[in-house]
Every structure is written in structure tokens, then in C-alpha cells.
Design an enzyme around this catalytic site. Structure first.
Site, PDB file in Angstrom:
ATOM      1  N   GLU A  45       5.366  -4.217  12.287  1.00  0.00           N
ATOM      2  CA  GLU A  45       4.294  -3.213  12.201  1.00  0.00           C
ATOM      3  C   GLU A  45       3.122  -3.913  11.562  1.00  0.00           C
ATOM      4  O   GLU A  45       3.108  -4.182  10.365  1.00  0.00           O
ATOM      5  CB  GLU A  45       4.764  -2.002  11.381  1.00  0.00           C
ATOM      6  CG  GLU A  45       3.887  -0.775  11.590  1.00  0.00           C
ATOM      7  CD  GLU A  45       2.880  -0.598  10.489  1.00  0.00           C
ATOM      8  OE1 GLU A  45       1.698  -0.937  10.741  1.00  0.00           O
ATOM      9  OE2 GLU A  45       3.239  -0.128   9.413  1.00  0.00           O
ATOM     10  N   GLU A 101       9.543   2.260  14.125  1.00  0.00           N
ATOM     11  CA  GLU A 101      10.237   2.765  12.954  1.00  0.00           C
ATOM     12  C   GLU A 101      10.117   4.279  12.954  1.00  0.00           C
ATOM     13  O   GLU A 101       9.132   4.834  13.432  1.00  0.00           O
ATOM     14  CB  GLU A 101       9.638   2.176  11.665  1.00  0.00           C
ATOM     15  CG  GLU A 101       9.841   0.674  11.560  1.00  0.00           C
ATOM     16  CD  GLU A 101       9.275   0.077  10.294  1.00  0.00           C
ATOM     17  OE1 GLU A 101       9.961  -0.739   9.663  1.00  0.00           O
ATOM     18  OE2 GLU A 101       8.131   0.413   9.936  1.00  0.00           O
ATOM     19  N   CYS A 113      -2.683   1.172   7.130  1.00  0.00           N
ATOM     20  CA  CYS A 113      -2.746   0.575   8.468  1.00  0.00           C
ATOM     21  C   CYS A 113      -3.172   1.598   9.511  1.00  0.00           C
ATOM     22  O   CYS A 113      -3.661   1.233  10.582  1.00  0.00           O
ATOM     23  CB  CYS A 113      -1.405  -0.039   8.836  1.00  0.00           C
ATOM     24  SG  CYS A 113      -0.030   1.122   8.762  1.00  0.00           S
ATOM     25  N   ASN A 133       0.793  -1.238   0.000  1.00  0.00           N
ATOM     26  CA  ASN A 133       0.000   0.000   0.000  1.00  0.00           C
ATOM     27  C   ASN A 133       0.827   1.290   0.000  1.00  0.00           C
ATOM     28  O   ASN A 133       0.343   2.335  -0.432  1.00  0.00           O
ATOM     29  CB  ASN A 133      -0.990   0.009   1.169  1.00  0.00           C
ATOM     30  CG  ASN A 133      -0.333  -0.198   2.513  1.00  0.00           C
ATOM     31  OD1 ASN A 133       0.817  -0.627   2.607  1.00  0.00           O
ATOM     32  ND2 ASN A 133      -1.061   0.103   3.571  1.00  0.00           N
TER      33      ASN A 133
END
Length: 490
Positions: free
Chosen positions: A265, A473, A299, A162
Site C-alpha cells: 500500500e 487489505e 495516504c 501516520n
């Protein structure tokens, strides 16, 4: 090729093979798989289909390049990343065109993604020279303590479809800054942007006489066939994955055998809280930012709109009007604000989720259908009167659907927000500073947006709690994921 043609500057220089040891090559056996334009369903390119042996070859190249790369001065690593940042910036339109071609998002969003991705490269070019150690006298006075930092080692980076360049730079940049080498397994749906980025890095390395084998790319139609042997190989020391919680759990089990450092993640189910004192117009604007990027396929997309009953009608009406102004179409077409979903089964799933909500008593105020014609589109949809136990509320939708659920007080709002196994991000709109701090302190999420619908920033830690992941991150924390601490007693 698709009926929409990529700019010649992209199409003519786009590698479609495997990058192993500084050279592009076909897959073992010569296998390929197609990459399609989701707005038309037509094939863009056929890409080399890596085998297990190709993955192991890539790991061998990364392992061989590690001693030379970790010996490179931090300043030189920083300047390499700065050159990559400048390349991304100079060729942002080319990268954006490719993102739109294989991922479907509107060009305006693709350009914003390239800028966001470039920020990660710039940030970690600056962090490469700021890897701190420690020296001090032990409390007993008997000796001195030194803490040295060194790269973890070869890292496997698995990225989603994505955000095909932002998710790459968010992993590659800190890894290279720390002195690690990498094997990238891009998403099979969007491997082309990864290839173009990796080629840009390879060229900058070659220009400087640095080891080109530090970055390796192995696209594949069978992720498990490539990743399982890599996870079992003792040369691999780090795994970073962005994707679903279901796949993340499988990878964690695989990483356990080698006791790998892991960053995960994973999935989200973000609540978007609108309290009774909120600026409703601002909340609607924030909802559009939090929900509709990449047609809701992020997300961090707001998944559940939890709205105080006193402002629920006003909010739903405002959101419906905002959705009505959206323009669905091919991302390369001027004026398009909502592109396609990534593939047919994604549309099928969104359609099922909406149908189940309606069967359970939800009301569709706009949308609720699939436009006719080619491509994988679903109309932007607002649902009201949604049962809190509906699938549209319990599961991550990953599509342009906004279910509105009402609450009566703050305790109920927080209970609804926390009533999920996921905890990636939460959003809240309120004018009450005490309430804002209560939300920030009590909502179970790794990131919280107060009176804003976007939280992502290269200089800030990105990640979740509960089933939404491990590690962070971005920010200073991002490079720590690629460093070991070594304690020396003198």
C-alpha cells in the site's frame, strides 16, 4: 519525558524493548533511539534499536511458533482476536493518548483511529472461521478436485508512522486469523503504540496458553539494516508494507530474490473532483474530512482539488472559511483540531511546495506560514489559481495544504484526475448518477468516494492501482493475502 505527561496507566506499562519469542528484551549491544513528541520536539522515551541479528532472532521465533499456531483451531484463533478487540475497546483512551503523544494528532482523531483499528481485529476474528476451500468433480468426471487453504508462513509487516495502530491491526489481524506468524517492523517515529498493542496481544495469548512467539516486534533506527537480511532469509514467506512508493520499489526488489508474497500500500495523489452540479456546501464538508485528518498526513488525503470553473470561487471561499475555523495546537489540548506535522523536515518540505506554487502564480487565501514556537506545525493553507503542473499538484503533499485547480468539462476533469502515476483513491461530488458512474468506471484508482470524503472501512478492500500498490487489505480480500491455495487431485 515531554512537558505533556502520558497517563500513568500508559507510562507505567509501556514496553520499550524488542518483543522476540514472547519476551521483551534489549537490543543486541544495548542500543536505543529516542521517540519525540512532534508538538514539542521533546523526547518521550528511548526505545530499543534492533540490529540485523535481532531481526533474524525475531524471524526464528516466528518460524518456530508457526507449526503450533497454524494447528490452533480457527475458532480459538477467532476468540483470541475477539479478546484483543475487547482489550482495545476497554483501553481506547490509553491507546489514544499514546497515539497523540508520539504522532501528534488531536485526541478526538486518535480515539477514532483506535475504534477503526479495533474494527479490523473484530472483522478478522469473524473471518478466521470463514476460510473456504473447494471440492467438486472435475469436468472430465475422471477425478475429484479439492482446493485447500493454508497459511503462507512467517510474515514481515512494515508499518508507517501516520496511523500507528490502525496500520498494525490491518496487517496483524488477518495474518493471525489465517494462521500466520509475524515480525513487525514499526515506523521509527511512532513505535510506542505498536509496543503497547503487541503487549496486549502477548498477554491475551499467554492467558490462553497459546504460543506467544507468533507476534514479534523489532523497532529500529535503520530499517534497511533489519529488513534486508530478513528478505534474504528463506524462512520468510510474506511481506506486507505500507509507505512510500520509493521505499516500496526497493522492498519489492528485495522480495524478488525469495519470490515472496507481497502486499504493497504505497503513495497516493488523490483527486477531489467537484462538478458543476455538486452540492458545494456538502463538497466543502467532504473536503475537510478527506483533507484534514492528521493534518493532511494520510495516504488517502485529498491532494488535488479539481473544481469546475463555474463553482470554483464558491468552493474556494467555503473551504477557506472552514480552514479559518480550525484550531492548531498540541493534540492533547482541548479544542485542538489540527496537530503538528511529524518532524521538522516534513514542515520544511510543505513550506517549499507552497512557496513554489506561489512563485508560479498561485494565490494564498489562508495560511501559508509556520506558526512560531516549539513543535513542527504548519498553518492550514488554501491555494487558488494553481498551475496544474505545480509541484503541489504533481506530488503528494502530506500536509495541511489544499491546492485548487479548475476544469471546464468532464473529459478535462478525468484527464487531470488520471494524469499521475498514482491511483490509490479518488473523490467526486456530483448530483448526476450517470456522471457518478462514469467517474467510478473511468478514474484510475483502487477506491472511489462518491459524495463522501471518507472511504476506509474494515469490511471493504483497501488498496490502489498503478504505483499506489499491489494487493488489498481489509474485507474478505485482506485474509487472502495470507493464504496459499493447494490443489489436490483425487
Amino acid at each position: 519525558m515531554s512537558t505533556w505527561t502520558l497517563p500513568p496507566t500508559v507510562a507505567a506499562h509501556l514496553p520499550t524493548g524488542l518483543l522476540i519469542g514472547g519476551a521483551w528484551r534489549p537490543a543486541t549491544g544495548g542500543g536505543t533511539f529516542p521517540v519525540a513528541d512532534p508538538a514539542t520536539g521533546e523526547t518521550l522515551f528511548d526505545v530499543a534499536d534492533a540490529t540485523a541479528q535481532d531481526g533474524l532472532d525475531a524471524l526464528a521465533a516466528a518460524d518456530a511458533a508457526l507449526p503450533a499456531w497454524r494447528a490452533v483451531a480457527p475458532r480459538e484463533r477467532a476468540e483470541l482476536l475477539r479478546a484483543v478487540f475487547e482489550t482495545l475497546t476497554a483501553h481506547s483512551d490509553d491507546f489514544a493518548a499514546l497515539i497523540t503523544a508520539e504522532g501528534g494528532k488531536p485526541l478526538t482523531e486518535s480515539r477514532a483511529e483506535v475504534a477503526y483499528a479495533a474494527d479490523y481485529v473484530r472483522w478478522y476474528s469473524e473471518q478466521a472461521v470463514r476460510i473456504n476451500g473447494l471440492t467438486r468433480t472435475a469436468p472430465s468426471g475422471a477425478n475429484r478436485q479439492l482446493v485447500l487453504r493454508r497459511p503462507v508462513g512467517p510474515a514481515l509487516l512494515i508499518t508507517p508512522w501516520n496511523f500507528p495502530i490502525a496500520m498494525i491491526t490491518r496487517k496483524v489481524a488477518p495474518a493471525l486469523a489465517a494462521g500466520c506468524t509475524v515480525v513487525i517492523k514499526p515506523a521509527g517515529l511512532t513505535p510506542l503504540t505498536t509496543a503497547l498493542f503487541a503487549e496486549a496481544v502477548r498477554r491475551r495469548l499467554e492467558d490462553r496458553g497459546l504460543p506467544t512467539g507468533i507476534i514479534n516486534v523489532v523497532p529500529t533506527s535503520s530499517s534497511s539494516a533489519v529488513t534486508e537480511p530478513l528478505l534474504a532469509d528463506p524462512r520468510l514467506r510474506k511481506l506486507s508494507f505500507t509507505g512510500s512508493t520509493e521505499v516500496g520499489r526497493v522492498l519489492l526488489r528485495g522480495a524478488a530474490q525469495g519470490v515472496l508474497r507481497t502486499s504493497m500500500e504505497l503513495g497516493g495523489n488523490a483527486p477531489f473532483l467537484v462538478f458543476d452540479d455538486a452540492d458545494v456546501d456538502a463538497a466543502v464538508q467532504g473536503a475537510m474530512a478527506a483533507k484534514m485528518r492528521n493534518a493532511g498526513q494520510t495516504c488517502v488525503a485529498a491532494n488535488r482539488f479539481l473544481v469546475h470553473e463555474s463553482v470554483a470561487d464558491e468552493f474556494a471561499e467555503g473551504l477557506t472559511a472552514a480552514f479559518d475555523r480550525l484550531v492548531v495546537g498540541h493534540g492533547a489540548r482541548e479544542g485542538t483540531t489540527v496537530g503538528p506535522l511529524i518532524e521538522k523536515k516534513a514542515v520544511d518540505r510543505v513550506e517549499e511546495v507552497v512557496a513554489e506554487a506561489v512563485d508560479g502564480g498561485a494565490r494564498v487565501t489562508i495560511g501559508g506560514d509556520r506558526p512560531r514556537g516549539a513543535g513542527y506545525f504548519y498553518s492550514p493553507t488554501v491555494l487558488t489559481d494553481v498551475d496544474p503542473d505545480a509541484r503541489a499538484v504533481r506530488e503528494e503533499i502530506f500536509g495541511p495544504v489544499a491546492p485548487v485547480v479548475t476544469f471546464t468539462d468532464d473529459d478535462e476533469a478525468l484527464a487531470l484526475a488520471n494524469g499521475t502515476e498514482f491511483g490509490l483513491v479518488a473523490y467526486a461530488y456530483t448530483r448526476d448518477i450517470d456522471r457518478a458512474f462514469r467517474v467510478a468506471e473511468e478514474v484510475e484508482a483502487g477506491m472511489v468516494g462518491i459524495n463522501r470524503g471518507m472511504v476506509s472501512d474494515a469490511s471493504a478492500p483497501f488498496g490502489g492501482v498503478k504505483s499506489s500498490g499491489l494487493g488489498r487489505e481489509g474485507g474478505e480480500a485482506g485474509i487472502e493475502e495470507y493464504l496459499d491455495s493447494v490443489y489436490v487431485a483425487l
